[in-house]
Write a protein that holds these residues in place. Structure first.
Motif, PDB file in Angstrom:
ATOM      1  N   ALA A   1      38.307  35.421  42.145  1.00 31.47           N
ATOM      2  CA  ALA A   1      38.690  35.623  43.546  1.00 31.47           C
ATOM      3  C   ALA A   1      39.050  37.079  43.794  1.00 31.47           C
ATOM      4  O   ALA A   1      38.696  37.658  44.830  1.00 31.47           O
ATOM      5  CB  ALA A   1      39.867  34.720  43.902  1.00 31.47           C
ATOM      6  N   THR A   2      39.733  37.693  42.846  1.00 32.88           N
ATOM      7  CA  THR A   2      40.113  39.098  42.982  1.00 32.88           C
ATOM      8  C   THR A   2      38.885  39.999  42.980  1.00 32.88           C
ATOM      9  O   THR A   2      38.772  40.925  43.793  1.00 32.88           O
ATOM     10  CB  THR A   2      41.073  39.509  41.844  1.00 32.88           C
ATOM     11  N   LEU A   3      37.944  39.731  42.081  1.00 32.14           N
ATOM     12  CA  LEU A   3      36.715  40.527  42.042  1.00 32.14           C
ATOM     13  C   LEU A   3      35.927  40.385  43.349  1.00 32.14           C
ATOM     14  O   LEU A   3      35.428  41.365  43.903  1.00 32.14           O
ATOM     15  CB  LEU A   3      35.861  40.117  40.844  1.00 32.14           C
ATOM     16  N   GLY A   4      35.824  39.146  43.836  1.00 32.83           N
ATOM     17  CA  GLY A   4      35.101  38.917  45.088  1.00 32.83           C
ATOM     18  C   GLY A   4      35.791  39.590  46.264  1.00 32.83           C
ATOM     19  O   GLY A   4      35.122  40.208  47.114  1.00 32.83           O
ATOM     20  N   TYR A   5      37.095  39.503  46.321  1.00 29.38           N
ATOM     21  CA  TYR A   5      37.833  40.153  47.412  1.00 29.38           C
ATOM     22  C   TYR A   5      37.660  41.671  47.345  1.00 29.38           C
ATOM     23  O   TYR A   5      37.462  42.328  48.369  1.00 29.38           O
ATOM     24  CB  TYR A   5      39.308  39.796  47.349  1.00 29.38           C
ATOM     25  N   THR A   6      37.716  42.215  46.157  1.00 30.57           N
ATOM     26  CA  THR A   6      37.557  43.659  45.987  1.00 30.57           C
ATOM     27  C   THR A   6      36.199  44.125  46.501  1.00 30.57           C
ATOM     28  O   THR A   6      36.089  45.144  47.189  1.00 30.57           O
ATOM     29  CB  THR A   6      37.735  44.055  44.513  1.00 30.57           C
ATOM     30  N   GLN A   7      35.164  43.378  46.174  1.00 30.03           N
ATOM     31  CA  GLN A   7      33.812  43.739  46.623  1.00 30.03           C
ATOM     32  C   GLN A   7      33.710  43.658  48.139  1.00 30.03           C
ATOM     33  O   GLN A   7      33.077  44.498  48.771  1.00 30.03           O
ATOM     34  CB  GLN A   7      32.770  42.835  45.972  1.00 30.03           C
ATOM     35  N   SER A   8      34.327  42.647  48.739  1.00 27.73           N
ATOM     36  CA  SER A   8      34.224  42.500  50.189  1.00 27.73           C
ATOM     37  C   SER A   8      35.063  43.549  50.928  1.00 27.73           C
ATOM     38  O   SER A   8      34.753  43.897  52.063  1.00 27.73           O
ATOM     39  CB  SER A   8      34.647  41.107  50.628  1.00 27.73           C
ATOM     40  N   ALA A   9      36.105  44.055  50.299  1.00 26.41           N
ATOM     41  CA  ALA A   9      36.992  45.034  50.950  1.00 26.41           C
ATOM     42  C   ALA A   9      36.440  46.450  50.871  1.00 26.41           C
ATOM     43  O   ALA A   9      36.917  47.329  51.568  1.00 26.41           O
ATOM     44  CB  ALA A   9      38.378  44.979  50.300  1.00 26.41           C
ATOM     45  N   LEU A  10      35.451  46.665  50.004  1.00 25.96           N
ATOM     46  CA  LEU A  10      34.904  48.027  49.845  1.00 25.96           C
ATOM     47  C   LEU A  10      34.048  48.436  51.008  1.00 25.96           C
ATOM     48  O   LEU A  10      33.380  47.804  51.658  1.00 25.96           O
ATOM     49  CB  LEU A  10      34.105  48.133  48.543  1.00 25.96           C
TER      50      LEU A  10
END
Length: 106
Positions: free
Chosen positions: A97-106
């Motif tokens: 979830a953290t990796l996915g959120y990080t990618q979407s926030a970039l």
């Protein structure tokens, strides 16, 4: 109303049933105490008195003071008892979830 393999009753009023039931039940405040530990009235956690046991709703207050409007929290619901987590597969979903959120926030 039939009680297990016992007698059958008809037209039992709920107030009569609950009054009779209350006479044979033992008071158990555990559920209310757990509710009181986590209850947050009107979105504002309660204050903790000195020397009082730490409650979940007080922890919420400290966490809310850490975050700003730009913050995001990703948390797991697993228990801190490590062996139990392995058996129930609670560990690990927040990493993805953290990796996915990080990618979407970039």
């Amino acid at each position: 109303m039939k009680i297990k393999n016992g007698p059958t009753f008809g037209y039992v009023l709920m107030r009569d049933f609950l009054s009779a039931l209350a006479k044979i039940l033992m008071h158990n405040p555990t559920s209310y105490e757990n509710y009181h530990r986590i209850y947050v009235p009107d979105g504002y956690p309660l204050k903790c008195e000195p020397k009082e046991a730490l409650r979940v709703n007080v922890v919420f207050q400290h966490i809310q003071n850490i975050f700003s409007d730009d913050s995001t929290a990703i948390t797991e619901i697993g228990d801190s008892w490590y062996k139990f987590q392995i058996q129930c597969r609670f560990i690990g979903w927040s990493v993805g979830a953290t990796l996915g959120y990080t990618q979407s926030a970039l």
